[in-house]
Design an enzyme around this catalytic site. Structure first.
Site, short mmCIF file in Angstrom:
data_model
loop_
_atom_site.label_atom_id
_atom_site.label_comp_id
_atom_site.label_asym_id
_atom_site.label_seq_id
_atom_site.Cartn_x
_atom_site.Cartn_y
_atom_site.Cartn_z
N LEU A 1 55.37 38.34 22.37
CA LEU A 1 54.61 37.35 21.59
C LEU A 1 55.49 36.15 21.31
CD1 LEU A 1 52.16 38.02 18.70
CD2 LEU A 1 53.73 36.10 18.60
N HIS B 1 64.81 38.84 12.77
CA HIS B 1 65.10 37.41 12.91
C HIS B 1 64.13 36.62 12.04
CE1 HIS B 1 65.36 33.49 14.94
NE2 HIS B 1 66.50 33.90 15.48
#
Length: 348
Positions: free
Chosen positions: A124, A233
């Site tokens: 994604l 992240h």
């Protein structure tokens, strides 16, 4: 904006996307030959000509106004059948001393292939210029993430019982992974980018060959590395939040390179799979004003020509959904066709 199955003509745009993904985005390397093969495998999968362990469904988000690809996502039918699929599993070892009257529990990392055979939602990515809260770009990320559940629900017999998603781990301001620097770098004579590139290309056998077979005691790791275990992240936080909303949870598995979490769930327990339903299409003759925040997600039921997009309204009591002419064109459907729809704001 609409989602569609990838086509062979998308190779140049897909490579441009791959160059923008950044460090740690393993599943989309900037390698033209690899990307061409990925597209070929996806086209074969959509045409239902590939065996179950080779099905990789790859989708792109298309900006109808410009024709540009704004993002991408994928569903891997089964992982680990052809190429080993490794994780670390976070565990605990207990140590006791009767003589000293001491009892200690220590966190450990075990090299694992526990997810072999599961499905995976992956790859994604949304270009930065298509992110944000302005009306034109809002909900693009949600469209990319959630349409995969409608695809899985519609073609449920093509998928196993469980699904997972690997989340990108923590990197510092220099683009370095503290987890890798403390652990993986000592076992691989490669820098992170090269190890990451090889993994993205499907060359994973070196992991099982070079990584220690015994549990790793996490107290031996640096504080910075331990702090990365199970963390994501900063750019991955919105994607993780959407997956959690659908019912995916972290069960203690992490990426062996950057320590990012792997979330998972039984497919039939996922909210969007349970709540989506089929309906019949009617097309409104006139044009309708767009709504500021459409809550219904619609997906076609033709695998080879799969389309997904936001639509203004949902089905009525008779399971009939009325689309504007523009919505019908975007989804490539006509009156009498079937759609799978989901009320994205309905409570679980």
């Amino acid at each position: 904006m609409r989602i569609r199955a990838i086509a062979e003509s998308d190779l140049d745009e897909l490579q441009a996307l791959a160059r923008e993904t950044g460090v740690g985005f393993t599943s989309l390397p900037d390698n033209r030959e690899f990307l061409a093969e990925k597209i070929e495998l996806a086209v074969t999968a959509f045409e239902q000509r590939s065996p179950s362990d080779r099905r990789n469904y790859f989708f792109v988000l298309e900006d109808e106004a410009s024709g540009e690809l704004a993002g991408c996502c994928a569903i891997e039918g089964q992982v680990g059948r052809e190429v080993p699929f490794y994780h670390y599993r976070l565990g605990t070892l207990a140590h006791s001393s009767v003589q000293l009257d001491l009892h200690r529990t220590i966190d450990t990392l075990f090299l694992s292939s526990d997810h072999t055979g599961d499905a995976e939602v992956a790859s994604l990515f949304l270009r930065p210029q298509y992110r944000g809260e302005d009306r034109r770009h809002q909900r693009n990320g949600a469209l990319l993430s959630m349409m995969r559940w409608l695809f899985i629900a519609e073609f449920r017999d093509q998928f196993p019982d469980k699904v997972l998603a690997e989340m990108r781990g923590v990197f510092d301001e220099r683009g370095k992974s503290p987890f890798w620097e403390c652990l993986g770098s000592h076992f691989f004579p490669l820098d992170f980018d090269e190890a990451d590139r090889l993994t993205g290309l499907g060359q994973k056998s070196f992991i099982g060959e070079l990584m220690p077979k015994f549990p790793i005691y996490t107290p031996f790791l640096s504080d910075e590395a331990r702090a990365c275990i199970g963390q994501v992240h900063r750019d991955t936080r919105p994607a993780l939040a959407m997956l959690k909303k659908e019912g995916l949870r972290w069960e203690g598995f992490i990426d062996i390179f950057d320590g990012g979490p792997t979330v998972e769930a039984y497919i039939d327990d996922i909210r969007a799979v349970r709540k989506s339903r089929r309906c019949r299409v009617e097309v409104h003759a006139g044009s309708e004003p767009p709504v500021a925040r459409p809550r219904w997600l619609a997906a076609s039921t033709d695998m080879a020509a799969f389309r997904a997009a936001w639509v203004a309204g949902g089905p009525n009591e008779d399971d009939t959904i009325t689309l504007s002419a523009q919505e019908a064109q975007r989804l490539d459907v006509v009156a009498g066709d079937a759609l799978r729809v989901l009320d994205t704001e309905e409570t679980p």
